[in-house]
Design a protein around this motif. Structure first.
Motif, PDB file in Angstrom:
ATOM      1  N   SER A 203      11.923  50.471  -6.625  1.00  0.00           N
ATOM      2  CA  SER A 203      11.566  49.536  -7.619  1.00  0.00           C
ATOM      3  C   SER A 203      10.956  50.185  -8.702  1.00  0.00           C
TER       4      SER A 203
ATOM      5  N   CYS B 125       5.526  44.123  -8.853  1.00  0.00           N
ATOM      6  CA  CYS B 125       5.492  45.521  -8.215  1.00  0.00           C
ATOM      7  C   CYS B 125       3.913  45.541  -7.959  1.00  0.00           C
TER       8      CYS B 125
ATOM      9  N   SER C  19       7.271  44.147  -4.443  1.00  0.00           N
ATOM     10  CA  SER C  19       8.207  44.909  -5.008  1.00  0.00           C
ATOM     11  C   SER C  19       9.720  44.763  -4.638  1.00  0.00           C
TER      12      SER C  19
ATOM     13  N   CYS D  92      11.243  42.920  -7.568  1.00  0.00           N
ATOM     14  CA  CYS D  92      10.874  43.819  -8.841  1.00  0.00           C
ATOM     15  C   CYS D  92      11.542  43.140 -10.075  1.00  0.00           C
TER      16      CYS D  92
END
Length: 364
Positions: free
Chosen positions: A89, A96, A101, A104
């Motif tokens: 990520s 995030c 994440s 992302c």
């Protein structure tokens, strides 16, 4: 540096081991000597459809090993650290920054499934010709892999790498979907459709939370493992006229939650039909577009949730999985069959044919 890697050289072609060259890590990269690598369904399905223009390709996204070199900007790991590799990520976007994440905003596909770094380059080559890699920021079907801080998790040095490797994707996805998303209460019921590595990881996690679990899978050996892991029942869908009705009978009117690993429209419909009112369904299997009975979803108040990587932040969740294993609540060894790296295609065929649940490659 010369390494060994398993190449796929044609769409749907076999994994074959070759000598290739790998670059030294760039300033934000980490060179990992791979000790073990799990084979995941994603590796097997993706090689079938990988674009010919991006071949030869090195897959593998459940690596575990030891850090051999780090770039100048790397601070989270050091040479000699034992690590487990997971998905990549960006580490900078809003998701995030808010412990999401897996979603992302830089694009999970862009960072994990292009066959190159973000600048279009690849660290791998053979006889001067480009070899595509960087799969999930690792391409760990190789003796060495280039990884990144976002997908590199330090683990105890005495943890068997054969156990550590599957934590990075399959176990994280199944167990994470239960523990992070569905969060079933002790005493509640859950049904898992598809008892492969992801599904059985979900079974383990739900049993560890005190849930009553039903598994549905056509493979007898997988159903047997599900029962061994604590499932109260394991159904062969071919043995019952109405899978949803059978699940409702086993769960006193329908499970509180369900998890589908198949991505198949018909199976997802069974899950929706089986759930009790206001039940929750987590979808983790990638498949073709599915047709859903929206009226049933609405009238029963079903919660539908797509899940990537178990909603897990690897650096936080993988240590939790290790603790569960140490406590005896996540017996991963019951899923794993080790294979030497030289037998990677044999291991892949065994997984595709349902002969083994989670093959893990080992490197001398």
């Amino acid at each position: 540096m010369r390494i060994q890697a398993a190449l796929v050289e044609s769409a749907g072609g076999p994994f074959t081991v070759h000598d290739v060259d790998i670059e030294e890590p760039r300033r934000d990269e980490i060179l990992v000597r791979i000790a073990a690598a799990g084979i995941c369904h994603t590796d097997l399905s993706t090689r079938q459809v990988w674009p010919p223009a991006r071949l030869p390709m090195v897959f593998g996204h459940e690596g575990a090993g030891v850090v051999e070199a780090v770039g100048a900007e790397v601070t989270g790991v050091a040479v000699g650290d034992t690590v487990c590799l997971s998905y990549r990520s960006c580490g900078r976007c809003g998701n995030c920054g808010s412990a999401q994440s897996a979603y992302c905003e830089a694009g999970i596909a862009a960072l994990n499934a292009t066959g190159t770094r973000t600048d279009g380059s690849t660290p791998l080559s053979r006889d001067g010709e480009r070899v595509f890699g960087n799969f999930f920021g690792q391409s760990s079907f190789a003796s060495h892999a280039i990884a990144y801080e976002s997908n590199c998790v330090k683990v105890p040095g005495d943890l068997d790498p054969v156990l550590a490797a599957p934590l990075g994707c399959g176990v994280q996805t199944g167990a994470g979907t239960v523990l992070n998303v569905l969060q079933p209460a002790a005493g509640s019921s859950l049904v898992v459709f598809g008892a492969g590595g992801v599904g059985l990881s979900a079974v383990m996690a739900a049993v560890s939370e005190g849930c009553s679990v039903v598994a549905v899978d056509p493979v007898a050996s997988r159903r047997a493992v599900a029962r061994d892991l604590g499932a109260v029942a394991a159904l062969d869908p071919a043995d019952v006229d109405d899978v949803a009705a059978a699940v409702r009978d086993l769960t006193s009117g329908g499970p509180h939650s369900a998890l589908d690993t198949t991505g198949r429209s018909a199976v997802i419909s069974q899950a929706i039909a089986a759930l009790r009112n206001r039940g929750a369904l987590a979808l983790v299997g990638i498949g073709k577009p599915a047709e859903l009975d929206i009226m049933t979803v609405m009238t029963k108040g079903i919660q539908l949730r797509g899940v990537i990587e178990g909603d897990a932040v690897p650096q936080e969740f993988i240590p939790r999985l290790i603790t569960l294993h140490e406590q005896g609540r996540l017996p991963l060894e019951k899923l794993i069959t080790p294979y030497p790296f030289s037998r990677i295609e044999e291991a892949a065929q065994a997984a595709a044919g349902g002969e083994v649940i989670k093959p893990v490659l080992t490197f001398a």
